[in-house]
Design an enzyme around this catalytic site. Structure first.
Site, PDB file in Angstrom:
ATOM      1  N   LYS A  67    -108.899  83.609  30.935  1.00 22.87           N
ATOM      2  CA  LYS A  67    -108.739  84.589  31.892  1.00 22.87           C
ATOM      3  C   LYS A  67    -106.989  84.912  32.273  1.00 22.87           C
ATOM      4  CE  LYS A  67    -109.814  88.109  34.359  1.00 22.87           C
ATOM      5  NZ  LYS A  67    -110.728  87.858  35.798  1.00 22.87           N
TER       6      LYS A  67
ATOM      7  N   LYS B 118    -103.180  88.400  43.381  1.00 21.50           N
ATOM      8  CA  LYS B 118    -103.576  86.872  43.337  1.00 21.50           C
ATOM      9  C   LYS B 118    -103.553  86.155  41.886  1.00 21.50           C
ATOM     10  CE  LYS B 118    -107.853  85.820  43.048  1.00 21.50           C
ATOM     11  NZ  LYS B 118    -108.762  85.545  41.826  1.00 21.50           N
TER      12      LYS B 118
ATOM     13  N   THR C 185    -111.815  84.605  39.296  1.00 20.20           N
ATOM     14  CA  THR C 185    -110.477  84.213  38.687  1.00 20.20           C
ATOM     15  C   THR C 185    -109.920  83.333  39.557  1.00 20.20           C
ATOM     16  OG1 THR C 185    -110.559  86.284  37.366  1.00 20.20           O
ATOM     17  CG2 THR C 185    -108.407  84.987  37.545  1.00 20.20           C
TER      18      THR C 185
END
Length: 295
Positions: free
Chosen positions: A176, A244, A101
């Site tokens: 995502k 993150k 990701t």
């Protein structure tokens, strides 16, 4: 057509998810060359026949299909675009598939640099955590060219069940982000529901059995809440990585002049948990936030 006879797969990143994913590729008969930051994490794969590479450069020199699932966007940029990276040292017609990701902007940059060398880059982040990786039923969100996607789709099908080309380079990463945004606020609801049930004197297992089959049902409720009830906070997906991801989502939303209050709230709660020493725990450890509030 890519087959086990004409394909050598490189795999970089054999952590919680990557280890299972690489194993599925080996089980399908593909020769596998692997590299990871901590070699000890690859010992089982090496014992089963995978070949070790000392660097991404060595992977690029040996493999014509390369998967990566690593840490941060900075890690991705170094592995792909650094001097010892995949693009600099790879061969024409190599397929590069980043399942980390990362940021849509970086995905586009990698795609463009790879294209200059006649290589095919796809951003293909995944969802499903350690369970989805282990059972080969990940959701795979892909950005890139249709032709490259068609070539590697049979290999992707060894890893997941829901595999969709979302659009051009970067589209997989944007998808995502949508996934992580949905999970972020859902995790608040899931953990609050169990906290509420416990405070009300209910049996949380009975409550879960009831509400997971109704309108409240979700992947997180069915797969992560049982871990919470058992006191299992081991990472299928760690808080530090989720933070993150949410940070990327907030940055992308800001670029689009989009306010995301739910995501911002989830980010703040998880940040507090990380600051309290829970960064390596799984995302279900959000349950522990209420313990912090009571201290």
């Amino acid at each position: 057509m890519l087959t086990t006879e004409n394909t050598v797969i490189g795999f970089i990143g054999t952590g919680v998810m990557g280890k299972s994913m690489a194993g599925h590729l080996m089980e399908a008969g593909y020769p596998l060359v692997i590299h990871t930051r901590t070699k000890e994490k690859a010992e089982e794969l090496l014992a089963n026949g995978a070949q070790w590479a000392e660097s991404p450069k060595e992977i690029a020199e040996k493999a014509n299909v390369v998967f990566t699932i690593i840490g941060t966007p900075a890690d991705v940029e170094e592995v792909y675009l650094g001097g010892d990276g995949l693009v600099q040292n790879g061969r024409e017609n190599t397929y590069l598939i980043d399942m980390t990701t990362s940021t849509p902007t970086l995905a586009e940059k990698i795609y463009n640099e790879a294209k200059k060398k006649g290589m095919h880059a796809l951003d293909a982040p995944v969802s499903g955590g350690d369970i989805g990786a282990r059972e080969a039923r990940l959701a795979i969100m892909v950005g890139g060219d249709q032709e490259a996607f068609d070539q590697v789709k049979p290999i992707l099908e060894l890893l997941g069940k829901n595999i969709i080309l979302q659009g051009n380079a970067g589209a997989g990463q944007h998808t995502k982000m949508s996934n992580q945004i949905a999970i972020a606020t859902n995790m608040i609801g899931v953990t609050e529901a169990i906290i509420y049930a416990e405070k009300a004197g209910l049996d949380p297992e009975k409550v879960l059995k009831t509400i997971s089959t109704g309108a409240a049902g979700s992947w997180s409720l069915s797969n992560l809440t049982p871990r919470v009830i058992k006191g299992d906070f081991a990472p299928g997906f760690s808080i530090k990585h989720f933070i993150k991801d949410m940070g990327i989502g907030l940055e992308e939303a800001e670029k689009m002049d989009l306010d995301m209050p739910g995501l911002a709230l989830a980010y703040s709660l998880y940040k507090r948990l990380a600051d309290a020493g829970e960064s390596e725990s799984g995302t279900q450890a959000l349950y522990k936030y209420w313990g912090l509030e009571n201290k």
